[in-house]
Design an enzyme around this catalytic site. Structure first.
Site, mmCIF file in Angstrom:
data_model
loop_
_atom_site.group_PDB
_atom_site.id
_atom_site.type_symbol
_atom_site.label_atom_id
_atom_site.label_comp_id
_atom_site.label_asym_id
_atom_site.label_seq_id
_atom_site.Cartn_x
_atom_site.Cartn_y
_atom_site.Cartn_z
ATOM 1 C CB SER A 612 -0.805 -0.069 1.282
ATOM 2 O OG SER A 612 -1.945 0.955 0.988
ATOM 3 C CG ASP A 687 -6.337 -2.578 -4.132
ATOM 4 O OD1 ASP A 687 -7.470 -1.992 -3.348
ATOM 5 O OD2 ASP A 687 -5.350 -2.509 -3.937
ATOM 6 C CG HIS A 719 -5.286 -2.416 -0.084
ATOM 7 N ND1 HIS A 719 -4.616 -2.073 -1.410
ATOM 8 C CD2 HIS A 719 -4.636 -1.710 0.637
ATOM 9 C CE1 HIS A 719 -3.630 -1.309 -0.877
ATOM 10 N NE2 HIS A 719 -3.650 -0.987 -0.016
#
Length: 742
Positions: A612, A687, A719
């Site tokens: 991320s 995602d 995600h």
């Protein structure tokens, strides 16, 4: 004791424990099935816990088949009831209604009532009278949102519309236009500003405040669902991928509009708060007055630099007062609703970072005006806690003692400890031993906390602590679940940030058979973004299981919390404003400089990995310092902040229109040409947080530049990889370093 001494002492204890293991006892090696949360043996490798609930001031342990009353004087347990009795009291048949008591709740301190949910059914049982008090069952397609504190009414969703069922089991439909584009009763603003839900019951249980989010004006992001193909040739399922669009407001683009409604169960009427045009505004931290007549919320402009606490009549929806205003040159981020004092209906606690750190402020209505600049109306505000540390959580109150129970990092930036704060004097009393990382559950009166904590060398201990005397009774101590395994060496310390002044905390994980005369490949694990940190004084300094797995394969891992991460004050976080990744990289490179001073770190074999924001940092480091990092694995990476969501992205970067230089400087598309080392990018295909456009566009930039990253995708995954797929993911990450770094 300074934190460095604390880290060193804990490390010595760890090493002493390791040396006491007899060499005659063969130590097992960890697998990802042991260490990864999706692994088949993971539950056995986590320190044992006790699941509990407070029944007023009485502590109850929850288990699968029984609930036990805990003696607060000595920690001993006596069975309160078991699951077979509950099933008999619900209905004397052989049918099983309840299978586990792990989710049992005791909502009334003065009543012997337990509330238990099982699937679509919820039961309220009087365990002293051995009788069912009430129950309700959700029908197909109904999703429970929230019950009121009196357990007499509940809100639920069906077909995207909001419903309330009252104490007479009468169901009222509050909306008719609910859809994918018009959302009721759910978290809004993409869960930013501390928002985690979309319904808010009044204290008397007779009114429900709720969010309505119109996102019809927001652009669809074209997500695609890939079907799973079965092996049965007789299956008649479509094998064609389908469009699954997601409303995703990107930075600088049109955002959604939120309003707040209030439904009155007594009158059957719904009013909407008259807050004005909701365009480019955020409404958050909804709270009620003790008399259930007033709704409060923080209102924030789109630039997120002007925050106001506003009051509204729950009966008419009219604005009654603007009580407080806070502005900032960069941003204000309200994360906590106001909370009224149980003993004073005219005073509440507000959390603010106005002095640079998150602290408590005592606010009193209708007195002699404001003491804080920018306030309007009649609100007296005084700071209750202060210092270069942060209040991490406001846990609750002890009404008799007139104290607030909080968690803070006052003792150290990597610790969390529990305190009782006097509302009258601001004096703080430490509850617990003052070491490690503590989480507390407060009893009904606030006279006790259940203190669940760990330290770098203690997996878990649970104590019952009196908040009035700070007296602790031992309740539970977990065994080390890693006994018998080859355990890595864990340590922590500090280095200076790139500013030359600020201390940054790091964690290092070394192989169990570490030899200082050898050279080790080293992987820098990084996150680095807001609202997160990696290093704290929990067991093994909060080391991730993958780090121990890598240690077993002969790697050192190094983790540094750079400026921009959480819990270190406003200046520490805002150092990255309008230039995400830039100051963070400078700090991470100070970590690399430190690593290069260590004789056992192989400077020619340094890798980097993150997910991320950490994926963004991984590619940033790989492309900005191509001669330093040989191998990188970036998961779900942000590539260009143009394509991230409005609320988070614009808080830290502004809009692309107002900060074009910042967006260009931080975009990794312009860095694709600099890539030298081996880089693997991993993406969940579905995602909705960091949409696939990021990594796919980076691949296009690399193709144009002639650089060669590797790419792997998980179809159907969001995600983060779920379940056992996470084991597969970490096998892949590990193998990449094995192939190119070792």
């Amino acid at each position: 004791m300074t934190m460095i001494k604390y880290c060193s002492k804990a490390l010595m204890v760890c090493m002493t424990m390791l040396m006491t293991v007899s060499p005659m006892n063969a130590q097992k090696n960890f697998t990802l099935e042991d260490l990864n949360f999706g692994g088949t043996n993971y539950r056995n490798m986590v320190p044992e816990n006790r699941w509990t609930a407070w029944w007023g001031d009485q502590l109850v342990r929850l288990d699968v088949d029984a609930c036990y009353l805990v003696d607060k004087a000595n920690g001993k347990e006596n069975r309160l009831f078991d699951v077979s009795q509950i099933n008999q009291w619900i209905a004397p048949t052989k049918d099983i209604k309840v299978r586990t008591l792990y989710n049992a709740e005791f909502p009334f301190a003065d009543k012997s009532v337990v509330v238990i949910s099982q699937g679509s059914k919820t039961y309220m049982v009087d365990f002293k009278k051995h009788a069912l008090v009430s129950s309700f069952e959700l029908k197909d397609g109904e999703n429970l949102l929230e019950t009121n504190a009196q357990q007499t009414a509940y809100a639920f969703l069906k077909d995207n519309n909001l419903f309330v069922c009252n104490h007479k089991q009468q169901t009222v439909q509050l909306s008719t236009d609910g859809s994918r584009e018009v959302v009721y009763g759910q978290a809004v603003h993409r869960d930013e500003f501390g928002i985690s839900k979309g319904t808010f019951w009044s204290p008397d249980g007779n009114k429900l405040a709720f969010y309505r989010m119109d996102q019809s004006m927001v652009t669809d992001y074209p997500q695609v669902d890939i079907p799973e193909i079965g092996f049965d040739p007789e299956e008649k399922r479509s094998c064609i991928a389908t469009l699954a669009p997601d409303k995703y407001p990107m930075a600088g683009e049109t955002s959604h509009q939120v309003t707040v409604g209030v439904y009155d169960l007594t009158t059957g009427k719904t009013v909407y708060l008259k807050a004005g045009d909701p365009t480019d505004r955020y409404f958050t931290n909804v709270a009620w007055s003790p008399d259930s007549k007033t709704v409060y919320m923080f209102e924030l402009n789109r630039k997120q630099n002007d925050c106001r606490l506003v009051a509204y009549s729950a009966e008419t929806g009219n604005k009654t007062a603007e009580l407080y205003r806070e502005t900032d040159e960069k941003y204000v981020e309200p994360l906590h609703p106001i909370v009224f004092l149980p003993w004073d209906a005219n005073s509440f606690i507000m959390q603010s970072r106005q002095d640079g750190y998150n602290h408590l402020y005592l606010c009193s209505l209708g007195k002699h005006g404001s003491r804080m600049a920018g306030n309007t109306e009649s609100l007296e505000v005084s700071q209750l806690t202060a210092g270069k540390w942060e209040v991490l959580e406001m846990i609750g109150f002890n009404a008799k003692q007139k104290t607030i129970i909080i968690a803070s990092n006052e003792k150290s930036p990597i610790q969390q400890n529990i305190y009782a704060v006097s509302v009258k004097t601001g004096k703080r009393t430490l509850l617990g031993n003052g070491e490690g990382w503590h989480n507390a559950k407060l009893s009904g009166s606030g006279n006790y906390i259940l203190d669940n904590y760990s330290t770098p060398t203690v997996p878990r201990r649970i104590e019952i602590v009196q908040t009035t005397k700070a007296k602790a009774v031992s309740y539970f101590q977990a065994k080390d679940p890693w006994m018998g395994y080859s355990i890595p060496q864990f340590s922590c310390g500090t280095i200076k940030a790139a500013d030359g002044v600020t201390d940054l905390y790091y964690r290092m994980v070394k192989p169990a058979d570490f030899d200082p005369n050898k050279k080790y490949p080293t992987v820098v694990y990084v996150y680095g973004g807001p609202h997160a940190h990696n290093v704290d004084a929990r067991w093994h300094y909060s080391s991730r299981g993958w780090e121990s797995y890598m240690a077993g394969k002969g790697y050192i891992t190094f983790i540094l919390d750079n400026r921009g991460s959480e819990h270190r004050g406003k200046d520490f976080e805002q150092a990255t404003f309008h230039q995400l990744g830039q100051e963070e990289m400078k700090d991470q490179m100070k970590g690399v400089e430190f690593l290069k001073t260590l004789s056992y770190v192989d400077a020619d074999r340094i890798g980097v990995h993150g997910w991320s924001f950490g994926g963004f940092m991984t590619i940033s480091l790989m492309s900005n310092y191509p001669d330093v990092f040989k191998v990188g694995v970036a998961g779900g990476p942000v590539i260009d902040w143009h394509w991230y969501e409005v609320m988070y992205g614009e808080r830290y970067m502004g809009t692309p229109q107002s900060n074009p230089e910042g967006y260009k400087k931080t975009s990794l598309l312009y860095q694709a040409k600099n890539l030298k080392g081996k880089l693997q990018i991993i993406q969940g295909l579905n995602d909705v947080t960091v949409v696939p456009q990021h990594c796919l566009t980076f691949l296009k930039a690399c193709i144009a530049a002639g650089t060669q990253p590797d790419f792997f995708v998980y179809p159907g995954e969001p995600h983060n990889m779920r379940g056992h797929q996470s084991v597969h993911l970490h096998e892949r990450i590990t193998q990449y370093f094995e192939d190119y770094l070792k």
